[in-house]
Design a protein around this motif. Sequence first.
Motif, short mmCIF file in Angstrom:
data_model
loop_
_atom_site.label_atom_id
_atom_site.label_comp_id
_atom_site.label_asym_id
_atom_site.label_seq_id
_atom_site.Cartn_x
_atom_site.Cartn_y
_atom_site.Cartn_z
N SER A 164 -13.08 -8.60 -4.77
CA SER A 164 -14.42 -9.16 -4.64
C SER A 164 -15.33 -8.81 -5.81
O SER A 164 -16.47 -9.23 -5.84
CB SER A 164 -15.06 -8.72 -3.32
OG SER A 164 -15.34 -7.35 -3.35
N HIS A 174 -15.77 -8.99 -10.01
CA HIS A 174 -15.24 -9.65 -11.20
C HIS A 174 -14.57 -8.61 -12.12
O HIS A 174 -15.22 -7.63 -12.51
CB HIS A 174 -16.38 -10.34 -11.94
CG HIS A 174 -15.92 -11.32 -12.97
ND1 HIS A 174 -15.33 -10.92 -14.14
CD2 HIS A 174 -15.95 -12.67 -13.00
CE1 HIS A 174 -15.02 -11.99 -14.86
NE2 HIS A 174 -15.40 -13.07 -14.18
N ASP A 214 -12.39 -13.85 -4.07
CA ASP A 214 -13.60 -13.37 -3.39
C ASP A 214 -14.78 -13.21 -4.34
O ASP A 214 -15.92 -13.41 -3.95
CB ASP A 214 -13.31 -12.04 -2.68
CG ASP A 214 -12.60 -12.26 -1.36
OD1 ASP A 214 -12.53 -13.43 -0.94
OD2 ASP A 214 -12.12 -11.29 -0.78
N PHE A 215 -14.51 -12.81 -5.61
CA PHE A 215 -15.67 -12.58 -6.47
C PHE A 215 -16.36 -13.88 -6.84
O PHE A 215 -17.55 -13.88 -7.13
CB PHE A 215 -15.31 -11.73 -7.70
CG PHE A 215 -14.29 -12.31 -8.63
CD1 PHE A 215 -14.67 -13.14 -9.64
CD2 PHE A 215 -12.95 -11.97 -8.50
CE1 PHE A 215 -13.74 -13.65 -10.53
CE2 PHE A 215 -12.01 -12.47 -9.38
CZ PHE A 215 -12.41 -13.32 -10.39
N HIS A 259 -16.46 -16.44 -4.57
CA HIS A 259 -17.19 -16.68 -3.32
C HIS A 259 -18.48 -15.87 -3.28
O HIS A 259 -19.51 -16.35 -2.83
CB HIS A 259 -16.32 -16.30 -2.12
CG HIS A 259 -15.21 -17.27 -1.88
ND1 HIS A 259 -14.09 -16.96 -1.16
CD2 HIS A 259 -15.06 -18.56 -2.26
CE1 HIS A 259 -13.29 -18.00 -1.12
NE2 HIS A 259 -13.87 -18.99 -1.78
N ALA A 260 -18.38 -14.64 -3.77
CA ALA A 260 -19.56 -13.77 -3.75
C ALA A 260 -20.69 -14.37 -4.57
O ALA A 260 -21.84 -14.36 -4.14
CB ALA A 260 -19.19 -12.38 -4.27
N VAL A 261 -20.38 -14.91 -5.75
CA VAL A 261 -21.43 -15.53 -6.56
C VAL A 261 -22.00 -16.74 -5.85
O VAL A 261 -23.21 -16.98 -5.86
CB VAL A 261 -20.88 -15.96 -7.95
CG1 VAL A 261 -22.03 -16.42 -8.82
CG2 VAL A 261 -20.16 -14.83 -8.61
N ARG A 262 -21.10 -17.51 -5.20
CA ARG A 262 -21.60 -18.69 -4.50
C ARG A 262 -22.53 -18.26 -3.36
O ARG A 262 -23.53 -18.91 -3.10
CB ARG A 262 -20.41 -19.48 -3.96
CG ARG A 262 -20.68 -20.97 -3.95
CD ARG A 262 -19.44 -21.75 -3.58
NE ARG A 262 -18.37 -21.60 -4.56
CZ ARG A 262 -17.10 -21.86 -4.29
NH1 ARG A 262 -16.74 -22.24 -3.09
NH2 ARG A 262 -16.19 -21.72 -5.22
N LEU A 263 -22.22 -17.14 -2.72
CA LEU A 263 -23.08 -16.65 -1.63
C LEU A 263 -24.38 -16.07 -2.15
O LEU A 263 -25.31 -15.86 -1.38
CB LEU A 263 -22.34 -15.58 -0.83
CG LEU A 263 -21.24 -16.10 0.07
CD1 LEU A 263 -20.74 -15.00 0.97
CD2 LEU A 263 -21.72 -17.27 0.88
N GLN A 264 -24.42 -15.76 -3.44
CA GLN A 264 -25.69 -15.32 -4.00
C GLN A 264 -26.54 -16.51 -4.42
O GLN A 264 -27.65 -16.35 -4.90
CB GLN A 264 -25.45 -14.42 -5.21
CG GLN A 264 -24.90 -13.05 -4.84
CD GLN A 264 -24.12 -12.44 -5.97
OE1 GLN A 264 -24.14 -12.93 -7.08
NE2 GLN A 264 -23.42 -11.37 -5.67
N HIS A 291 -18.30 -16.90 -15.12
CA HIS A 291 -17.25 -16.21 -14.38
C HIS A 291 -15.87 -16.76 -14.64
O HIS A 291 -14.92 -16.00 -14.78
CB HIS A 291 -17.56 -16.25 -12.88
CG HIS A 291 -18.80 -15.52 -12.54
ND1 HIS A 291 -18.81 -14.23 -12.09
CD2 HIS A 291 -20.10 -15.88 -12.61
CE1 HIS A 291 -20.06 -13.83 -11.91
NE2 HIS A 291 -20.87 -14.82 -12.21
#
Lengths: 266, 305
Positions: free
Chosen positions: A95, A97, B196-197, B199-204, B215
């Motif tokens: 999760s 980068h 996941d990383f 997805h994490a940006v999209r969730l931000q 990214h």
Amino acid sequence: MATPLIEARNLSVRFGVGRLTVAALDDVSFTLAPGESLGLVGESGSGKSTVLRALTGLAPLSGGSLKLGGVAVPTPRRMNFFTAVQMVFQDPYASLHPRHTVDQILAEPLAIHRIPHAETRIVAALREVGLGPSYRFRYPHQLSGGQRQRIAIARALILRPKVVLLDEPTSALDASVQAEILNLLEDLRRAFGLAYILVSHDLAVVAHLCERLIVLRQGRMIEETTAGALRDGSVKTDYTRAMLAASGGFTRVGPTAPPTAPLRNT
Amino acid sequence: MAAGPSPLTAWLTTAEPQSRTQARVGHAYQSFRRLARNPTAMAGLVIVGLLVFVAAFAPLLATHSPIASGDLRTERLLPPGPVFWLGTDDQARDIYSRLLYGSRLTLAVVILVSIIATPIGLAIGTVSGYFGGWLDRVLMRITDIFLAFPRLVLALAFVAALGPGIENAIIAIAITAWPPYARLARAETLTIRNSDFIHAVRLQGGSSLRILLKHIVPLCLSSVTVRVTLDMAGIILTAAGLGFLGLGAQPPTPEWGTMIAQGRRFLMDQWWVAAVPGIAIFVVSLGFNLLGDGLRDALDPKASR
């Protein structure tokens, strides 16, 4: 009664088309009050992670309605949704980068939402999760699993959300680190008045962190119960009881009690 | 190391950098150290460095004019000797000086082709892989069409349409060079897209443009860089091939492929006229290949532990 923070009604999610359609979620409803913490439990494939993906818009809803603070949540999600709802992922190795420093990772949400004073916010966010400023310019591969998960939590909290979605936040970690992360989550919740939705297959984790919990099986709600009921074993359905038995050690069943549940701890 | 690492090394290798710059420089230093451990990669780096050096200082290093002829009666087709270090060609020009100036053209071709082709390939590949659907199908079929042509033949067609000359040769090579990069970038993007990383940006609330540029592209860049470096040998050979066929640089420009074409007539008796630029093409191509192989090992994200 005050308006619930999150109100989900009859959520359903389908994957695939035609004969191959799989109902990943079928008619799931729940509410979450501010500062409350709700657990979603079930075996692998029960749809518990799909609930989180449906909330965040990563999985498209095929039915049902979703309200945040009494207002219907549009698809695609608006910016104000992302400042109110954040998520911590299961695997801290996936999760973050791999080519970004901790500093870049934490600066990203601030840059997206054009929040000023990024410098101080980043240092403060690190302190909140128990990491010093010396961690700020490290790369994820220079951190341990527990430290990475702390960074992921800091990233989720840096926008000051009201709800944090936790997708098995400890299952990829060592037992000793698990406890640290759970205590950290508990402390943060108290400090910032956060509401949690915690997905886990580990009943002990859920009982530790949540007051209420929902048991899911094959995308359907089996039972809505409380952590107290889980502890004293007064759950209503057989399935939940079987799960309790299977998560042996949590309930003090005798050595003769056969763990007959169709469950695997993945 | 009895005295311990020097302050500079300590600054570069610290586990607790104090600033963004230090973190970035330290990371680059670690990659370079991985590269430096590989002797063949260092040989490639030395060859490429030498090429850059020679191209930069060609006027200082050259002993004669690369274009003006010498005395056609006494200085034609001389073998390598003390005055003309690598001999002279049929126009009585010093091959050594022509070789030095030719390195400028070679380097220009390589740099311009990679500057043109890499962004095209990256953009098409990442957009195609990230958005998927009909956009992916359209972009990938276009890529397939370009891939289906043999590179030299397509370059020939373009040069024939645009007219011979080094600029058109560069455009022609660039147009034929990007499809493999697009394929590679798309494959990388497909594996990164659902991690996941991202997805994490999209969730931000990060936009698709931000996700792509900040990214996905940086992660695709290392494998594309390796591929471009490995392709540089092919680019040099295509440019030389076009020059050889008379469709690239035009005489009297000192281009290596053109030089071979001119020396072909004297191959039996005055071998050095064609052999010297041939050796230069071989050495530089080999250098880029060795460097590319080393970069692959150094930049592999899985190896960066």
